[in-house]
Design a protein around this motif. Structure first.
Motif, PDB file in Angstrom:
ATOM      1  N   SER A   1       0.831  -1.205   0.000  1.00 35.17           N
ATOM      2  CA  SER A   1       0.000   0.000   0.000  1.00 35.17           C
ATOM      3  C   SER A   1       0.865   1.254   0.000  1.00 35.17           C
ATOM      4  O   SER A   1       0.580   2.226  -0.706  1.00 35.17           O
ATOM      5  CB  SER A   1      -0.928   0.000   1.216  1.00 35.17           C
ATOM      6  OG  SER A   1      -1.821  -1.083   1.176  1.00 35.17           O
ATOM      7  N   ALA A   2       1.939   1.233   0.784  1.00 34.63           N
ATOM      8  CA  ALA A   2       2.842   2.381   0.842  1.00 34.63           C
ATOM      9  C   ALA A   2       3.512   2.618  -0.507  1.00 34.63           C
ATOM     10  O   ALA A   2       3.606   3.752  -0.990  1.00 34.63           O
ATOM     11  CB  ALA A   2       3.889   2.182   1.928  1.00 34.63           C
ATOM     12  N   ALA A   3       3.973   1.543  -1.143  1.00 39.06           N
ATOM     13  CA  ALA A   3       4.610   1.687  -2.453  1.00 39.06           C
ATOM     14  C   ALA A   3       3.629   2.177  -3.505  1.00 39.06           C
ATOM     15  O   ALA A   3       3.997   2.942  -4.405  1.00 39.06           O
ATOM     16  CB  ALA A   3       5.215   0.352  -2.885  1.00 39.06           C
ATOM     17  N   SER A   4       2.370   1.771  -3.390  1.00 33.15           N
ATOM     18  CA  SER A   4       1.386   2.130  -4.410  1.00 33.15           C
ATOM     19  C   SER A   4       1.002   3.599  -4.379  1.00 33.15           C
ATOM     20  O   SER A   4       0.444   4.113  -5.359  1.00 33.15           O
ATOM     21  CB  SER A   4       0.127   1.266  -4.252  1.00 33.15           C
ATOM     22  OG  SER A   4      -0.627   1.648  -3.114  1.00 33.15           O
ATOM     23  N   VAL A   5       1.282   4.293  -3.262  1.00 33.97           N
ATOM     24  CA  VAL A   5       0.941   5.717  -3.180  1.00 33.97           C
ATOM     25  C   VAL A   5       2.174   6.618  -3.271  1.00 33.97           C
ATOM     26  O   VAL A   5       2.045   7.846  -3.302  1.00 33.97           O
ATOM     27  CB  VAL A   5       0.179   6.039  -1.876  1.00 33.97           C
ATOM     28  CG1 VAL A   5      -1.103   5.226  -1.794  1.00 33.97           C
ATOM     29  CG2 VAL A   5       1.040   5.809  -0.641  1.00 33.97           C
ATOM     30  N   ALA A   6       3.365   6.029  -3.308  1.00 34.02           N
ATOM     31  CA  ALA A   6       4.596   6.821  -3.236  1.00 34.02           C
ATOM     32  C   ALA A   6       4.855   7.647  -4.488  1.00 34.02           C
ATOM     33  O   ALA A   6       5.649   8.592  -4.462  1.00 34.02           O
ATOM     34  CB  ALA A   6       5.793   5.914  -2.962  1.00 34.02           C
ATOM     35  N   ASP A   7       4.214   7.312  -5.606  1.00 28.37           N
ATOM     36  CA  ASP A   7       4.496   8.009  -6.867  1.00 28.37           C
ATOM     37  C   ASP A   7       3.789   9.342  -7.004  1.00 28.37           C
ATOM     38  O   ASP A   7       4.203  10.185  -7.800  1.00 28.37           O
ATOM     39  CB  ASP A   7       4.069   7.120  -8.043  1.00 28.37           C
ATOM     40  CG  ASP A   7       2.563   6.925  -8.084  1.00 28.37           C
ATOM     41  OD1 ASP A   7       2.047   6.154  -7.254  1.00 28.37           O
ATOM     42  OD2 ASP A   7       1.909   7.560  -8.917  1.00 28.37           O
ATOM     43  N   ASN A   8       2.713   9.556  -6.258  1.00 25.87           N
ATOM     44  CA  ASN A   8       1.854  10.706  -6.539  1.00 25.87           C
ATOM     45  C   ASN A   8       2.554  12.048  -6.417  1.00 25.87           C
ATOM     46  O   ASN A   8       2.388  12.933  -7.255  1.00 25.87           O
ATOM     47  CB  ASN A   8       0.631  10.681  -5.620  1.00 25.87           C
ATOM     48  CG  ASN A   8      -0.416   9.686  -6.085  1.00 25.87           C
ATOM     49  OD1 ASN A   8      -0.075   8.597  -6.558  1.00 25.87           O
ATOM     50  ND2 ASN A   8      -1.672  10.034  -5.967  1.00 25.87           N
ATOM     51  N   GLY A   9       3.335  12.217  -5.344  1.00 33.28           N
ATOM     52  CA  GLY A   9       4.035  13.483  -5.171  1.00 33.28           C
ATOM     53  C   GLY A   9       5.032  13.735  -6.277  1.00 33.28           C
ATOM     54  O   GLY A   9       5.173  14.868  -6.761  1.00 33.28           O
ATOM     55  N   LEU A  10       5.739  12.699  -6.700  1.00 31.57           N
ATOM     56  CA  LEU A  10       6.710  12.836  -7.792  1.00 31.57           C
ATOM     57  C   LEU A  10       6.018  13.269  -9.075  1.00 31.57           C
ATOM     58  O   LEU A  10       6.480  14.173  -9.779  1.00 31.57           O
ATOM     59  CB  LEU A  10       7.421  11.494  -8.013  1.00 31.57           C
ATOM     60  CG  LEU A  10       8.215  10.932  -6.835  1.00 31.57           C
ATOM     61  CD1 LEU A  10       8.701   9.523  -7.163  1.00 31.57           C
ATOM     62  CD2 LEU A  10       9.392  11.837  -6.510  1.00 31.57           C
ATOM     63  N   ALA A  11       4.908  12.599  -9.394  1.00 34.05           N
ATOM     64  CA  ALA A  11       4.201  12.934 -10.621  1.00 34.05           C
ATOM     65  C   ALA A  11       3.614  14.341 -10.564  1.00 34.05           C
ATOM     66  O   ALA A  11       3.694  15.098 -11.540  1.00 34.05           O
ATOM     67  CB  ALA A  11       3.094  11.908 -10.873  1.00 34.05           C
ATOM     68  N   PHE A  12       3.034  14.715  -9.432  1.00 30.36           N
ATOM     69  CA  PHE A  12       2.442  16.044  -9.301  1.00 30.36           C
ATOM     70  C   PHE A  12       3.492  17.133  -9.458  1.00 30.36           C
ATOM     71  O   PHE A  12       3.277  18.150 -10.123  1.00 30.36           O
ATOM     72  CB  PHE A  12       1.748  16.172  -7.945  1.00 30.36           C
ATOM     73  CG  PHE A  12       0.261  16.133  -8.028  1.00 30.36           C
ATOM     74  CD1 PHE A  12      -0.504  17.214  -7.661  1.00 30.36           C
ATOM     75  CD2 PHE A  12      -0.385  14.994  -8.495  1.00 30.36           C
ATOM     76  CE1 PHE A  12      -1.877  17.177  -7.742  1.00 30.36           C
ATOM     77  CE2 PHE A  12      -1.752  14.943  -8.576  1.00 30.36           C
ATOM     78  CZ  PHE A  12      -2.518  16.038  -8.198  1.00 30.36           C
ATOM     79  N   THR A  13       4.638  16.937  -8.813  1.00 30.66           N
ATOM     80  CA  THR A  13       5.708  17.921  -8.928  1.00 30.66           C
ATOM     81  C   THR A  13       6.170  18.056 -10.374  1.00 30.66           C
ATOM     82  O   THR A  13       6.347  19.172 -10.886  1.00 30.66           O
ATOM     83  CB  THR A  13       6.901  17.515  -8.053  1.00 30.66           C
ATOM     84  OG1 THR A  13       6.450  17.314  -6.714  1.00 30.66           O
ATOM     85  CG2 THR A  13       7.973  18.595  -8.054  1.00 30.66           C
ATOM     86  N   SER A  14       6.351  16.942 -11.059  1.00 32.38           N
ATOM     87  CA  SER A  14       6.811  16.965 -12.443  1.00 32.38           C
ATOM     88  C   SER A  14       5.788  17.611 -13.368  1.00 32.38           C
ATOM     89  O   SER A  14       6.146  18.345 -14.287  1.00 32.38           O
ATOM     90  CB  SER A  14       7.109  15.536 -12.918  1.00 32.38           C
ATOM     91  OG  SER A  14       8.132  14.962 -12.134  1.00 32.38           O
ATOM     92  N   ILE A  15       4.502  17.353 -13.128  1.00 35.32           N
ATOM     93  CA  ILE A  15       3.452  17.971 -13.942  1.00 35.32           C
ATOM     94  C   ILE A  15       3.462  19.475 -13.765  1.00 35.32           C
ATOM     95  O   ILE A  15       3.410  20.244 -14.744  1.00 35.32           O
ATOM     96  CB  ILE A  15       2.077  17.397 -13.549  1.00 35.32           C
ATOM     97  CG1 ILE A  15       1.949  15.946 -14.004  1.00 35.32           C
ATOM     98  CG2 ILE A  15       0.950  18.241 -14.142  1.00 35.32           C
ATOM     99  CD1 ILE A  15       1.855  15.755 -15.478  1.00 35.32           C
ATOM    100  N   ALA A  16       3.529  19.942 -12.512  1.00 34.78           N
ATOM    101  CA  ALA A  16       3.526  21.383 -12.256  1.00 34.78           C
ATOM    102  C   ALA A  16       4.741  22.066 -12.888  1.00 34.78           C
ATOM    103  O   ALA A  16       4.643  23.159 -13.450  1.00 34.78           O
ATOM    104  CB  ALA A  16       3.493  21.648 -10.747  1.00 34.78           C
ATOM    105  N   GLU A  17       5.901  21.419 -12.817  1.00 36.08           N
ATOM    106  CA  GLU A  17       7.118  22.007 -13.385  1.00 36.08           C
ATOM    107  C   GLU A  17       7.067  22.018 -14.907  1.00 36.08           C
ATOM    108  O   GLU A  17       7.462  23.003 -15.542  1.00 36.08           O
ATOM    109  CB  GLU A  17       8.335  21.220 -12.906  1.00 36.08           C
ATOM    110  CG  GLU A  17       8.639  21.415 -11.432  1.00 36.08           C
ATOM    111  CD  GLU A  17       9.777  20.540 -10.930  1.00 36.08           C
ATOM    112  OE1 GLU A  17      10.318  20.838  -9.842  1.00 36.08           O
ATOM    113  OE2 GLU A  17      10.148  19.569 -11.631  1.00 36.08           O
ATOM    114  N   ALA A  18       6.583  20.951 -15.507  1.00 39.53           N
ATOM    115  CA  ALA A  18       6.577  20.860 -16.966  1.00 39.53           C
ATOM    116  C   ALA A  18       5.482  21.700 -17.598  1.00 39.53           C
ATOM    117  O   ALA A  18       5.625  22.154 -18.739  1.00 39.53           O
ATOM    118  CB  ALA A  18       6.415  19.401 -17.396  1.00 39.53           C
ATOM    119  N   ALA A  19       4.382  21.933 -16.872  1.00 37.48           N
ATOM    120  CA  ALA A  19       3.269  22.700 -17.439  1.00 37.48           C
ATOM    121  C   ALA A  19       3.519  24.200 -17.379  1.00 37.48           C
ATOM    122  O   ALA A  19       3.033  24.946 -18.234  1.00 37.48           O
ATOM    123  CB  ALA A  19       1.977  22.354 -16.708  1.00 37.48           C
TER     124      ALA A  19
END
Length: 430
Positions: free
Chosen positions: A350-368
């Motif tokens: 469960s911990a591993a399955s939620v660990a990606d969200n912050g990384l993806a959100f940060t990358s989306i905000a930076e790239a957009a």
């Protein structure tokens, strides 16, 4: 990147339609951390409203719901979010984050408050009426997802943004953990009405706090972002960031796929512990709560690590592969009654399955970039919740037809596919 791009962006009004002098560094830090704290409060509350119905599944089954219908009711909040995420994000781009966050939370408080009245009157007995009410609550809570991400991206520099976004994203597993502990207990005493009262009170308090304390972050004036030389990618942030490369689309796809194991454990983790590992509801709820707290800490750790790593994408790929391995371990544990091992493996997966969200959100905000981040985060969340709305009924039907071991083995293959889609390099626009 020219020297102009490293200067702090000018301050703007609440409505985001003018330029002014930049706040001093100390005030910027205060407003940033205050906005982050209130964003965590708002996102935690929204998460409790969104995932709380998942912990009503045992109650709904006792009321005569099939597992598939109960999973559909649990996923209805995600379906409601899909309808409004992009619209809330676009509104945040135009009118500011404070208004959007407060409006969504207070709207959710009004909807769930109405639900209390309807429940007391016996008007939520039919599944369709309950599903519609929960979908409306999810549509209101969608405002928090895009707008709080914009607050973090706007106030924090690149060197601290991953950590800050990890803290912000921990609110989702934190809210799930709180829901796992409180909702079954409240439902055992007062049924669905108890959950709706809890949701209404928390949303009202959080909405009022965010309206009083959030300050919209500064953004570059339009004239400043029209110069391509000021941007690392050579494209102005006022230009559609989806043109020219596939970075954003690939991150959207990766995140949508990684939602499948995340929502599988979020929706059926409690039931899996009760049905397969023969745990009591209270003990199973505590295990799920611990899993979400560990996941919250993992998001912070991954965010801080991504600030120091050469590439956020490398960290994201490792997280996806870890989710695949650990989900496979849960599938293997489903072959027998092993409550202690099952609890440990479920917590890690469960911990591993939620660990990606912050990384993806940060990358989306930076790239957009600043002028597209609200819409891009809205698109990001739309894809995630569109997929998550189908996880409940599809996985429920798969478990019913084939059993937990085979169903979870299928889920374990999804993060492997996601890891192959992760871009090789980061992208950043002002």
């Amino acid at each position: 990147m020219s020297p102009a791009s490293s200067a702090p962006p000018p301050d703007r009004s609440r409505r985001g339609d003018g330029a002014g002098p930049p706040p001093d560094a100390r005030r910027r830090r205060i407003l940033g951390w205050r906005g982050l704290a209130l964003g965590v409060l708002g996102q935690t509350t929204a998460t409790i409203v969104l995932v709380g119905p998942s912990f009503l599944i045992p109650l709904l089954r006792d009321a005569g719901y099939s597992l598939t219908l109960a999973g559909t009711a649990a996923a209805s909040t995600s379906f409601g979010m899909v309808l409004t995420l992009v619209a809330w994000g676009a509104l945040a781009d135009r009118r500011g984050e404070r208004l959007v966050i407060a409006a969504g939370l207070l709207g959710a408080a009004a909807i769930t408050g109405l639900g209390v009245v309807l429940s007391r009157a016996g008007m939520l007995a039919h599944p369709l009426s309950l599903i519609c009410l929960l979908a409306l609550a999810g549509a209101a809570c969608a405002s928090v997802n895009s707008a709080t991400g914009r607050v973090v991206a706007g106030w924090f520099s690149r060197e601290r943004r991953g950590l800050a976004m990890g803290i912000r994203q921990m609110s989702q597993p934190l809210g799930t953990g709180i829901a796992a502990v409180t909702v079954p207990a409240v439902a055992a005493l007062w049924g669905i009405t108890g959950f709706l009262v809890l949701a209404a009170v928390l949303a009202a308090v959080s909405g009022a706090a965010c309206w009083a304390g959030v300050v919209d972050p500064p953004r570059p004036a339009r004239a400043e972002v029209e110069d391509p030389d000021d941007l690392p990618t050579g494209a102005p942030s006022s230009v559609n960031p989806y043109r020219g490369d596939s970075f954003l689309l690939r991150i959207h796809a990766v995140s949508a796929l990684l939602v499948i194991p995340q929502f599988t454990f979020m929706t059926y983790g409690l039931v899996w512990l009760m049905d397969v590992q023969r745990m009591e509801a209270h003990t199973a709820g505590l295990v799920v709560g611990v899993a979400q707290l560990v996941g919250a800490a993992g998001r912070i750790v991954m965010g801080g690590l991504s600030d120091r790593a050469p590439s956020r994408m490398f960290v994201l790929r490792i997280v996806a592969l870890a989710a695949a391995v650990l989900t496979g371990a849960v599938a293997a544990t489903s072959l027998g009654v092993m409550p202690v091992l099952g609890a440990v493996v479920l917590v890690l997966a469960s911990a591993a399955s939620v660990a990606d969200n912050g990384l993806a959100f940060t990358s989306i905000a930076e790239a957009a970039g600043s002028r597209w981040s609200g819409k891009a985060l809205g698109i990001q969340n739309t894809g995630q919740h569109l997929v998550s709305s189908g996880v409940g009924p599809v996985v429920g039907a798969l478990v019913t037809a084939a059993g937990y071991p085979l169903a979870l083995a299928c889920v374990a293959g999804v993060p492997v596919v996601a890891s192959l889609l992760v871009p090789r390099k980061d992208v950043e626009r002002d």
